[in-house]
Design an enzyme around this catalytic site. Sequence first.
Site, PDB file in Angstrom:
ATOM      1  N   SER A   1       3.656 -21.663  10.752  1.00  0.00           N
ATOM      2  CA  SER A   1       3.944 -21.663   9.316  1.00  0.00           C
ATOM      3  C   SER A   1       3.735 -20.296   8.683  1.00  0.00           C
ATOM      4  O   SER A   1       4.373 -19.986   7.670  1.00  0.00           O
ATOM      5  CB  SER A   1       3.071 -22.700   8.611  1.00  0.00           C
ATOM      6  OG  SER A   1       1.700 -22.468   8.885  1.00  0.00           O
TER       7      SER A   1
ATOM      8  N   ASP B   1      -5.799 -22.441   0.888  1.00  0.00           N
ATOM      9  CA  ASP B   1      -6.212 -22.969   2.193  1.00  0.00           C
ATOM     10  C   ASP B   1      -6.735 -21.891   3.132  1.00  0.00           C
ATOM     11  O   ASP B   1      -7.238 -22.186   4.218  1.00  0.00           O
ATOM     12  CB  ASP B   1      -5.074 -23.740   2.865  1.00  0.00           C
ATOM     13  CG  ASP B   1      -3.842 -22.882   3.160  1.00  0.00           C
ATOM     14  OD1 ASP B   1      -3.914 -21.649   3.013  1.00  0.00           O
ATOM     15  OD2 ASP B   1      -2.812 -23.458   3.527  1.00  0.00           O
TER      16      ASP B   1
ATOM     17  N   HIS C   1      -2.192 -19.805   4.685  1.00  0.00           N
ATOM     18  CA  HIS C   1      -0.856 -19.409   4.254  1.00  0.00           C
ATOM     19  C   HIS C   1      -0.930 -18.264   3.250  1.00  0.00           C
ATOM     20  O   HIS C   1      -1.970 -18.033   2.631  1.00  0.00           O
ATOM     21  CB  HIS C   1      -0.121 -20.617   3.687  1.00  0.00           C
ATOM     22  CG  HIS C   1       0.083 -21.698   4.718  1.00  0.00           C
ATOM     23  ND1 HIS C   1      -0.742 -22.783   4.797  1.00  0.00           N
ATOM     24  CD2 HIS C   1       0.976 -21.805   5.731  1.00  0.00           C
ATOM     25  CE1 HIS C   1      -0.350 -23.548   5.813  1.00  0.00           C
ATOM     26  NE2 HIS C   1       0.681 -22.977   6.394  1.00  0.00           N
TER      27      HIS C   1
END
Length: 599
Positions: free
Chosen positions: A452, A574, A577
Amino acid sequence: MPQKQLSTRYMPGLDGLRAIAVVAVIIYHFNPQWLPGGFLGVDTFFVISGYLITSLLLTEYHNTQRIDLISFWMRRLKRLLPAVIFLIMSVLILTLMIVPSEIKAVRGDAFAALFYVSNWWYIFQDVDYFAQFEVAPLKHLWSLAIEEQFYLFFPILLFMLLRYVKRLKPILYTMIGFIVMSIITMGILYEPHGNVARVYFGTDTRLQTMLLGVILAFVWPAFKLRMQTARQPRMIIDGLGVLSLVGLFLCFRFVNESQNALYFGGFGLISLLTLFIIASAVMPSGLFAKGLANPLFLYIGSRSYSLYLWHYPVIVLMHHHFVQGQIPMFVYVIDALLIVIMAEFSYRYVETPFRRSGFKIFDFRHLKQWRLLNVKRAWLMIILLVPSVVILSGVFNGLAKDNTHTTAINTEDMKQYMTVPIPLGDMKIDGLEVKGQTSPYANWKPLLIGDSVMVDIGDAFKEKVANASINGLIGRQLVQAIPLIREDYPDYREKDDMVVLQLGTNGDFTDEQLDTLLDLLGESQIYLVNTSVPRDYQAHVNELLKQAAKNRDNVHLVDWHARSQEHTEYFAPDGIHLEAEGVKALIDEIIQTIKAHQK
């Protein structure tokens, strides 16, 4: 001759064990790197619940030859529901005030929690329990849902077995059969390196731990134990309790959620330790039981339910304003204070009074006499209930954000970012200038494979290096890149080839798996991007990548971990990211590392 009536008794050792379990869970949710296996505290609660509830039901059946199901269910609701409702109303209002963009999602979670189906709600939503830093302050209620479902159906099954089967061995064999089926179901449904929502939240797959407690209640009945036990047996049982508790502590410290063995019987094996701890904790004359019943543990254990309810919303709503993995220590101190204050308030003014007096704790008739405690509770109920009902009605759903990742495209059930180099036929020639080729990196044709984080940087990297091929997939682990390279990129093996691998965010791997991946790329110039992820496996992943770069001449380390330290502006809450500044920084680190090693 009539049977001797059994009486129940308070077992302070169990409160001590509850204290250990809830503290482990709280530490894990503070920071998984501090106690990677702290989530196993929930399984300790499951075993305790299975044991205690079965002990109470067996005692009732022994005394009356029946089980009053309605009375049992009402006692459970009276014990558990008021504190949950208080929590849900408070969280709905706090979410609307602090993170209004998440109110629609939390509203859905609230409905599921009210009906004790949170675990199946999260399964259908494909929620990852271990992605704990998303704003889902009610996600921890999945375990209460499983317990309530157990309380609903198990007493009926137990009563039928006691009434019609009667003999101990067939009953135990039935329980063992259900345990085996639960373990097998978990093993069959588990998908390595995938989302474990189905096996982690499933009532069927988690039944194993509660049923272990049920079996212990039959073979070690708490309310039939002698008040005095001979010295030698007592020492043996105490010794087993101590050794098992040490074993449980080791599991808390060294087990983590990504270990496959957990899902192939590991949860059951670890829960066996809890059985020995319980057996020792409920022995009336045991020294181990007395040790667990120290004043601090009793205080925490008696409030373990309220602590469990409040710890997760406090942590989620507080930590949302910081970058995970880079949270200042004073934030954890504030977390702890708020958790204790809210848990104490709930225990003292909601949970305990309602258990004793029911709805009499509210006085709606004399609302003007607000100095009275029961009137204050009534006003608190009104103040919380009115806005909660409005929120649940969906009035504020329009504030919800679109959670779709802007740089991702859906491919079936996955989110992926893929590009290929600009075809020659798409280039435009203006005089001697080739449009799209003015970049100093125009002759670079790197292949970038990642997870990601690669999805995050995909568009921006293409702006810098137009001929890059990028393959980013949310949730990808390193082992999944092995078949990808073997099947889709077999030509990247020559010295002039350039490959960037950004893997390790989503889980650990072995040096053998890394070697297999690197061997597939032959003599390519390989750039390994290390990780900055607030997980316990970060250090091991980064060490393996560092050693690979040291041992292979064609492998180079992109030290994103070092570059990103102390830069909270790089990350989303988080801690994984990337925000815009982080995207720029990571791209720059990759490009500078490639330039430094170009021949």
